[in-house]
Design a protein around this motif. Structure first.
Motif, mmCIF file in Angstrom:
data_model
loop_
_atom_site.group_PDB
_atom_site.id
_atom_site.type_symbol
_atom_site.label_atom_id
_atom_site.label_comp_id
_atom_site.label_asym_id
_atom_site.label_seq_id
_atom_site.Cartn_x
_atom_site.Cartn_y
_atom_site.Cartn_z
ATOM 1 N N ALA A 107 23.459 -21.519 42.394
ATOM 2 C CA ALA A 107 22.363 -20.835 42.428
ATOM 3 C C ALA A 107 22.825 -19.740 42.222
ATOM 4 C CB ALA A 107 21.890 -21.631 43.566
ATOM 5 N N VAL A 108 24.213 -18.927 42.859
ATOM 6 C CA VAL A 108 24.720 -17.385 42.427
ATOM 7 C C VAL A 108 24.482 -17.658 41.468
ATOM 8 C CG1 VAL A 108 25.942 -15.975 42.895
ATOM 9 C CG2 VAL A 108 25.499 -18.030 45.140
ATOM 10 N N ILE A 109 25.467 -17.812 40.167
ATOM 11 C CA ILE A 109 25.179 -17.564 39.102
ATOM 12 C C ILE A 109 24.252 -17.702 38.623
ATOM 13 C CG2 ILE A 109 26.051 -17.996 37.103
ATOM 14 C CD1 ILE A 109 28.581 -17.651 39.241
ATOM 15 N N ASN A 110 23.069 -18.378 38.680
ATOM 16 C CA ASN A 110 21.874 -18.519 38.535
ATOM 17 C C ASN A 110 21.024 -16.987 37.887
ATOM 18 O OD1 ASN A 110 22.250 -20.674 36.229
ATOM 19 N ND2 ASN A 110 21.543 -22.206 37.471
ATOM 20 N N PHE A 111 21.315 -16.562 40.145
ATOM 21 C CA PHE A 111 20.636 -15.821 40.417
ATOM 22 C C PHE A 111 21.022 -14.443 39.972
ATOM 23 C CE2 PHE A 111 18.785 -12.807 43.556
ATOM 24 C CZ PHE A 111 17.610 -13.042 43.855
ATOM 25 N N SER A 112 21.880 -14.258 39.841
ATOM 26 C CA SER A 112 22.893 -13.272 39.354
ATOM 27 C C SER A 112 22.597 -12.854 38.126
ATOM 28 C CB SER A 112 24.159 -13.164 39.398
ATOM 29 O OG SER A 112 24.435 -13.165 41.173
ATOM 30 N N THR A 113 22.054 -14.341 36.982
ATOM 31 C CA THR A 113 21.807 -13.922 35.223
ATOM 32 C C THR A 113 19.940 -13.073 35.111
ATOM 33 O OG1 THR A 113 23.379 -15.641 35.339
ATOM 34 C CG2 THR A 113 21.603 -14.833 33.490
ATOM 35 N N HIS A 114 19.799 -14.444 35.922
ATOM 36 C CA HIS A 114 18.144 -14.113 35.818
ATOM 37 C C HIS A 114 17.242 -13.366 36.927
ATOM 38 C CE1 HIS A 114 17.927 -17.371 33.071
ATOM 39 N NE2 HIS A 114 18.178 -18.289 34.174
ATOM 40 N N GLY A 118 11.602 -16.801 41.785
ATOM 41 C CA GLY A 118 10.501 -18.132 41.283
ATOM 42 C C GLY A 118 11.528 -18.990 40.360
ATOM 43 N N LYS A 119 12.286 -18.442 39.149
ATOM 44 C CA LYS A 119 12.751 -19.230 38.072
ATOM 45 C C LYS A 119 13.786 -19.894 39.140
ATOM 46 C CE LYS A 119 11.720 -15.997 34.532
ATOM 47 N NZ LYS A 119 13.137 -15.085 33.495
ATOM 48 N N LEU A 120 14.389 -19.471 39.884
ATOM 49 C CA LEU A 120 15.816 -20.423 40.754
ATOM 50 C C LEU A 120 14.855 -21.638 41.242
ATOM 51 C CD1 LEU A 120 18.761 -20.168 41.399
ATOM 52 C CD2 LEU A 120 17.707 -19.264 43.446
ATOM 53 N N ILE A 121 13.799 -21.110 42.001
ATOM 54 C CA ILE A 121 13.100 -22.100 42.669
ATOM 55 C C ILE A 121 12.378 -23.125 41.656
ATOM 56 C CG2 ILE A 121 11.706 -23.135 44.177
ATOM 57 C CD1 ILE A 121 12.078 -20.667 45.995
ATOM 58 N N LEU A 122 12.341 -22.495 41.023
ATOM 59 C CA LEU A 122 11.608 -24.259 39.399
ATOM 60 C C LEU A 122 12.845 -24.915 38.658
ATOM 61 C CD1 LEU A 122 8.930 -21.676 38.161
ATOM 62 C CD2 LEU A 122 8.328 -23.804 39.513
ATOM 63 N N HIS A 123 13.408 -23.976 38.641
ATOM 64 C CA HIS A 123 15.033 -24.948 37.892
ATOM 65 C C HIS A 123 15.921 -25.612 39.286
ATOM 66 C CE1 HIS A 123 18.188 -25.381 35.650
ATOM 67 N NE2 HIS A 123 19.363 -24.561 36.525
ATOM 68 N N SER A 124 15.308 -25.474 40.234
ATOM 69 C CA SER A 124 16.506 -26.577 41.362
ATOM 70 C C SER A 124 15.594 -27.843 41.537
ATOM 71 C CB SER A 124 16.279 -25.442 42.458
ATOM 72 O OG SER A 124 17.322 -24.140 42.477
ATOM 73 N N PHE A 125 14.252 -27.891 40.585
ATOM 74 C CA PHE A 125 12.847 -28.840 40.654
ATOM 75 C C PHE A 125 12.920 -29.366 39.507
ATOM 76 C CE2 PHE A 125 12.139 -26.898 45.463
ATOM 77 C CZ PHE A 125 12.656 -28.357 45.134
ATOM 78 N N SER A 126 13.966 -28.982 38.379
ATOM 79 C CA SER A 126 13.880 -28.749 37.002
ATOM 80 C C SER A 126 14.710 -30.385 36.822
ATOM 81 C CB SER A 126 14.088 -28.150 35.862
ATOM 82 O OG SER A 126 15.431 -27.810 36.218
ATOM 83 N N LYS A 127 15.000 -30.657 35.702
ATOM 84 C CA LYS A 127 15.368 -32.179 35.680
ATOM 85 C C LYS A 127 16.783 -32.042 35.627
ATOM 86 C CE LYS A 127 15.738 -36.256 31.840
ATOM 87 N NZ LYS A 127 15.010 -36.796 31.105
#
Length: 266
Positions: A107-114, A118-127
């Motif tokens: 999550a930290v790496i994804n948040f640092s990138t994007h 909001g995108k992080l939360i959506l990605h967390s609940f994605s497939k």
């Protein structure tokens, strides 16, 4: 068991689970070299914990009021069950720490990138997010337990202070609310004395324990301390937390009696 108590048990479990997982945030910060972001993301869970904590005391107080109204002045078994839920949550939280480290690191790496919550939360609940969590489920290794040695390097002072602080924080609200059974004439005063108890534990946490862990975090970042040593300290703190919840069972009633007496003589 009333619906209020069931909800309190769930809230207490969530609070202690999140608190136990918090020990792994520093490790994630070290591994990703993003300590600030790691704490910022974890604060989302802290908000859940604080919200749950806000509902806990009123629900317990309502239970006490209902019991006193019907002439019940002893419900110690229920309160001890709530404390037991703290111990169970700590054990489960400890088992989830390796999994949580991996998920939070991602999550930290994804948040640092994007740079978008909001995108992080959506990605967390994605497939893909759910599959990542499933693929990274793991349990603590035996090596983490075998590294515990009660030698000269064992942090006895911090370990004991942690046990005491956790025990007091565990029973702060519970003992204050239970004091209403023991002193129903001053039950409002008694239930508000939890700040007096929790204040002492908070001083221990923020004046002695957290600064020590913060120094070690910086030392690992600067290369003055190995990550292995730091991980051992996290294991020590987790065990201290578990022992603190067990000590809370012993302190619960004496502290409630003290608060009931204080409510009259304050």
């Amino acid at each position: 068991m009333t619906i209020q108590i069931v909800i309190v048990l769930i809230l207490t479990f969530v609070i202690n689970l999140i608190t136990t997982l918090s020990y792994s945030v520093r490790i994630v910060g070290i591994r990703t070299s993003r300590v600030a972001i790691s704490f910022a993301l974890f604060n989302m869970l802290v908000l859940v914990s604080r919200t749950a904590n806000g509902f806990q005391a009123p629900l317990l107080a309502k239970t006490v009021e209902n019991d006193i109204r019907i002439g019940v002045f002893d419900n110690v078994g229920t309160f001890r069950l709530i404390i037991l839920s703290c111990s169970i949550a700590t054990v489960i939280g400890a088992l989830l720490i390796p999994t949580f480290q991996r998920v939070l690191s991602k999550a930290v790496i994804n948040f640092s990138t994007h740079k978008s919550m909001g995108k992080l939360i959506l990605h967390s609940f994605s497939k893909s997010g759910i599959l990542y969590f499933k693929d990274n489920i793991t349990i603590p290794t035996r090596e983490n337990i075998s590294k515990i040695k009660l030698d000269a390097q064992f942090p006895w002072r911090i370990f004991i202070l942690s046990i005491v602080a956790v025990a007091i924080l565990t029973i702060g609200v519970l003992s204050a609310v239970y004091a209403s059974y023991l002193n129903p004439d001053y039950r409002t005063t008694a239930s508000n004395l939890s700040a007096f108890i929790n204040g002492f534990a908070t001083i221990l946490m923020f004046a002695f324990i957290d600064p020590h862990l913060s120094i070690m975090t910086d030392d690992v970042t600067l290369g003055k301390c190995s990550e292995t040593t730091f991980r051992k300290y996290i294991v020590y703190m987790t065990f201290a937390r578990l022992m603190g919840t067990l000590l809370a069972q012993l302190l619960f009633l004496p502290v409630a009696q003290l608060l009931a007496w204080t409510a009259t003589h304050i």
